[in-house]
Motif scaffolding. Sequence first.
Motif, PDB file in Angstrom:
ATOM      1  N   PRO A 194      -9.786 -12.162  16.985  1.00 60.63           N
ATOM      2  CA  PRO A 194     -10.888 -12.665  16.148  1.00 60.63           C
ATOM      3  C   PRO A 194     -10.530 -12.502  14.669  1.00 60.63           C
ATOM      4  O   PRO A 194     -10.014 -11.459  14.264  1.00 60.63           O
ATOM      5  CB  PRO A 194     -12.065 -11.766  16.542  1.00 60.63           C
ATOM      6  N   SER A 195     -10.781 -13.551  13.888  1.00 60.97           N
ATOM      7  CA  SER A 195     -10.274 -13.543  12.518  1.00 60.97           C
ATOM      8  C   SER A 195     -11.375 -13.701  11.485  1.00 60.97           C
ATOM      9  O   SER A 195     -12.389 -14.356  11.719  1.00 60.97           O
ATOM     10  CB  SER A 195      -9.231 -14.650  12.336  1.00 60.97           C
ATOM     11  N   ALA A 196     -11.156 -13.051  10.334  1.00 61.57           N
ATOM     12  CA  ALA A 196     -12.020 -13.200   9.166  1.00 61.57           C
ATOM     13  C   ALA A 196     -11.316 -14.123   8.184  1.00 61.57           C
ATOM     14  O   ALA A 196     -10.090 -14.068   8.028  1.00 61.57           O
ATOM     15  CB  ALA A 196     -12.281 -11.834   8.528  1.00 61.57           C
ATOM     16  N   ASP A 197     -12.096 -14.971   7.520  1.00 62.47           N
ATOM     17  CA  ASP A 197     -11.534 -15.934   6.575  1.00 62.47           C
ATOM     18  C   ASP A 197     -11.373 -15.275   5.210  1.00 62.47           C
ATOM     19  O   ASP A 197     -12.356 -14.998   4.523  1.00 62.47           O
ATOM     20  CB  ASP A 197     -12.453 -17.153   6.480  1.00 62.47           C
ATOM     21  N   PHE A 198     -10.121 -15.030   4.827  1.00 60.15           N
ATOM     22  CA  PHE A 198      -9.837 -14.507   3.490  1.00 60.15           C
ATOM     23  C   PHE A 198      -9.141 -15.569   2.652  1.00 60.15           C
ATOM     24  O   PHE A 198      -8.240 -15.268   1.867  1.00 60.15           O
ATOM     25  CB  PHE A 198      -8.999 -13.223   3.578  1.00 60.15           C
ATOM     26  N   GLY A 199      -9.582 -16.812   2.829  1.00 62.87           N
ATOM     27  CA  GLY A 199      -9.072 -17.887   2.001  1.00 62.87           C
ATOM     28  C   GLY A 199      -9.297 -17.576   0.523  1.00 62.87           C
ATOM     29  O   GLY A 199     -10.310 -16.992   0.150  1.00 62.87           O
ATOM     30  N   GLY A 200      -8.334 -17.960  -0.315  1.00 62.46           N
ATOM     31  CA  GLY A 200      -8.429 -17.655  -1.746  1.00 62.46           C
ATOM     32  C   GLY A 200      -7.882 -16.285  -2.094  1.00 62.46           C
ATOM     33  O   GLY A 200      -7.943 -15.865  -3.248  1.00 62.46           O
ATOM     34  N   HIS A 201      -7.347 -15.582  -1.094  1.00 60.92           N
ATOM     35  CA  HIS A 201      -6.778 -14.250  -1.326  1.00 60.92           C
ATOM     36  C   HIS A 201      -5.294 -14.234  -0.966  1.00 60.92           C
ATOM     37  O   HIS A 201      -4.828 -15.001  -0.137  1.00 60.92           O
ATOM     38  CB  HIS A 201      -7.487 -13.192  -0.478  1.00 60.92           C
ATOM     39  N   LEU A 202      -4.577 -13.329  -1.595  1.00 62.66           N
ATOM     40  CA  LEU A 202      -3.208 -13.020  -1.221  1.00 62.66           C
ATOM     41  C   LEU A 202      -3.255 -11.786  -0.325  1.00 62.66           C
ATOM     42  O   LEU A 202      -3.821 -10.765  -0.710  1.00 62.66           O
ATOM     43  CB  LEU A 202      -2.366 -12.714  -2.469  1.00 62.66           C
ATOM     44  N   LEU A 203      -2.695 -11.871   0.863  1.00 59.63           N
ATOM     45  CA  LEU A 203      -2.601 -10.724   1.755  1.00 59.63           C
ATOM     46  C   LEU A 203      -1.209 -10.130   1.595  1.00 59.63           C
ATOM     47  O   LEU A 203      -0.209 -10.785   1.879  1.00 59.63           O
ATOM     48  CB  LEU A 203      -2.846 -11.143   3.207  1.00 59.63           C
ATOM     49  N   LEU A 204      -1.152  -8.887   1.115  1.00 56.46           N
ATOM     50  CA  LEU A 204       0.098  -8.262   0.710  1.00 56.46           C
ATOM     51  C   LEU A 204       0.233  -6.878   1.334  1.00 56.46           C
ATOM     52  O   LEU A 204      -0.766  -6.259   1.700  1.00 56.46           O
ATOM     53  CB  LEU A 204       0.141  -8.147  -0.823  1.00 56.46           C
ATOM     54  N   PRO A 205       1.458  -6.369   1.473  1.00 64.59           N
ATOM     55  CA  PRO A 205       1.627  -5.029   2.040  1.00 64.59           C
ATOM     56  C   PRO A 205       0.942  -3.960   1.185  1.00 64.59           C
ATOM     57  O   PRO A 205       0.857  -4.082  -0.037  1.00 64.59           O
ATOM     58  CB  PRO A 205       3.154  -4.833   2.038  1.00 64.59           C
ATOM     59  N   GLY A 206       0.469  -2.906   1.850  1.00 64.02           N
ATOM     60  CA  GLY A 206      -0.117  -1.794   1.129  1.00 64.02           C
ATOM     61  C   GLY A 206       0.871  -1.194   0.146  1.00 64.02           C
ATOM     62  O   GLY A 206       2.090  -1.198   0.372  1.00 64.02           O
ATOM     63  N   ILE A 207       0.358  -0.651  -0.950  1.00 64.14           N
ATOM     64  CA  ILE A 207       1.203  -0.140  -2.027  1.00 64.14           C
ATOM     65  C   ILE A 207       1.696   1.270  -1.692  1.00 64.14           C
ATOM     66  O   ILE A 207       0.921   2.132  -1.267  1.00 64.14           O
ATOM     67  CB  ILE A 207       0.428  -0.143  -3.356  1.00 64.14           C
ATOM     68  N   VAL A 208       2.985   1.483  -1.913  1.00 60.30           N
ATOM     69  CA  VAL A 208       3.608   2.801  -1.755  1.00 60.30           C
ATOM     70  C   VAL A 208       3.937   3.312  -3.153  1.00 60.30           C
ATOM     71  O   VAL A 208       4.831   2.776  -3.817  1.00 60.30           O
ATOM     72  CB  VAL A 208       4.884   2.716  -0.887  1.00 60.30           C
ATOM     73  N   ASP A 209       3.202   4.314  -3.600  1.00 61.56           N
ATOM     74  CA  ASP A 209       3.405   4.866  -4.946  1.00 61.56           C
ATOM     75  C   ASP A 209       4.439   5.985  -4.853  1.00 61.56           C
ATOM     76  O   ASP A 209       4.162   7.072  -4.360  1.00 61.56           O
ATOM     77  CB  ASP A 209       2.074   5.398  -5.485  1.00 61.56           C
ATOM     78  N   ILE A 210       5.625   5.717  -5.362  1.00 62.08           N
ATOM     79  CA  ILE A 210       6.752   6.619  -5.159  1.00 62.08           C
ATOM     80  C   ILE A 210       6.712   7.857  -6.063  1.00 62.08           C
ATOM     81  O   ILE A 210       7.382   8.856  -5.781  1.00 62.08           O
ATOM     82  CB  ILE A 210       8.079   5.850  -5.347  1.00 62.08           C
ATOM     83  N   HIS A 211       5.921   7.827  -7.129  1.00 64.45           N
ATOM     84  CA  HIS A 211       5.841   8.996  -8.019  1.00 64.45           C
ATOM     85  C   HIS A 211       4.503   8.961  -8.762  1.00 64.45           C
ATOM     86  O   HIS A 211       4.312   8.172  -9.677  1.00 64.45           O
ATOM     87  CB  HIS A 211       6.987   8.985  -9.042  1.00 64.45           C
ATOM     88  N   ALA A 212       3.610   9.827  -8.338  1.00 66.13           N
ATOM     89  CA  ALA A 212       2.309   9.963  -9.009  1.00 66.13           C
ATOM     90  C   ALA A 212       2.121  11.419  -9.384  1.00 66.13           C
ATOM     91  O   ALA A 212       2.604  12.319  -8.694  1.00 66.13           O
ATOM     92  CB  ALA A 212       1.179   9.502  -8.090  1.00 66.13           C
ATOM     93  N   HIS A 213       1.439  11.653 -10.480  1.00 69.65           N
ATOM     94  CA  HIS A 213       1.151  13.026 -10.864  1.00 69.65           C
ATOM     95  C   HIS A 213       0.003  13.570 -10.025  1.00 69.65           C
ATOM     96  O   HIS A 213      -0.977  12.856  -9.758  1.00 69.65           O
ATOM     97  CB  HIS A 213       0.809  13.110 -12.344  1.00 69.65           C
ATOM     98  N   ALA A 214       0.147  14.805  -9.622  1.00 69.89           N
ATOM     99  CA  ALA A 214      -0.887  15.436  -8.806  1.00 69.89           C
ATOM    100  C   ALA A 214      -2.197  15.474  -9.580  1.00 69.89           C
ATOM    101  O   ALA A 214      -2.214  15.703 -10.794  1.00 69.89           O
ATOM    102  CB  ALA A 214      -0.459  16.850  -8.424  1.00 69.89           C
ATOM    103  N   PRO A 215      -3.318  15.223  -8.897  1.00 65.85           N
ATOM    104  CA  PRO A 215      -4.616  15.175  -9.589  1.00 65.85           C
ATOM    105  C   PRO A 215      -5.071  16.558 -10.045  1.00 65.85           C
ATOM    106  O   PRO A 215      -4.743  17.575  -9.430  1.00 65.85           O
ATOM    107  CB  PRO A 215      -5.557  14.625  -8.514  1.00 65.85           C
TER     108      PRO A 215
END
Length: 320
Positions: free
Chosen positions: A19-40
């Motif tokens: 079953p599918s949802a219509d996300f027309g008008g959107h770019l479906l892209l891989p989740g972001i992998v943040d390789i270096h973030a400062h600890a909160p």
Amino acid sequence: MQRDTVSLDAGRIVDTALPSADFGGHLLLPGIVDIHAHAPETSLDDYGKTASPQGVTTTFLAQRWTGDTAASVEAALDSLARPCADAPVEMHAHLVVDLATADTANRLLAAIARHRPAAVLFADTPRHDPCKPRYICRIANTCDRHKIPYGSLADPDGETRERYAMLGARLCAFPRSRAAAALAAAVGDPVILAATDVCAPARSDAPWSAQSAVNAGHCAALASVDDAGTLHRAALHLAQLRALDLPRAWALISSRPARIMGLSDRGTLDPGRRADLVAVRAATGRIEATFQAGRPTYLTDEATRRLVAACPDTAAALVA
């Protein structure tokens, strides 16, 4: 880029009609992998709630080892080694080691062996220390033994980068000169740049810029450092400037950092990969949905409406 359906099932991307949802008008892209973030400065929960709306599904939080922070870094490593299944962002720790800390060598090496951080970066200091080369080699040997990637932070010139490369320190994070970045790229060592620097206007008086490094093919991955929102903005900015096409620009914040950090199960939308997915409205560049392992961790009202309209029972359970 292609028009297609992405199917998610049991936390994975599958090659099955669902079953599918219509996300027309959107770019479906891989989740972001943040390789270096400062600890909160706040809690890890707060960090996840901030990073997920920016499309981040996996992050590597830098823990800086100095003479004064050993105890707090050990506690952070211990905390990040116990992941929470419900966290909106999968978090890993990596170490940034101040090289003026040779007096804590035994404690540091024990912490590396016990906690197995995702990576170790050497942060040089101006203070001369005759024990430094020996200290670096001890850390490198420990990392090699436990198969932990390691590298250097903020190399000022090609000579410095070459010395680290000869010791096996392959990661080149945030180099400060064209020579350092070019030398690393020439021998196949991954160059990590700050997404903020890629978005910054080029200065005529600057000897080099992150943008020029990307244009020259010297950048392997982008990192947020302090602001997770800079990652998707930098990728879209590079595509808009036509420095790279969108798939290659987005790879700098998804498949390439995943590969550098040894995460072979994410970073692309191929069947069998973990269902980490971002929906970006094409007209505005705004992130409207983030899925981590098939679970929505961030949805705008519009994204929720689309999901509920397509499959109300499933969507209601997911959103809850």
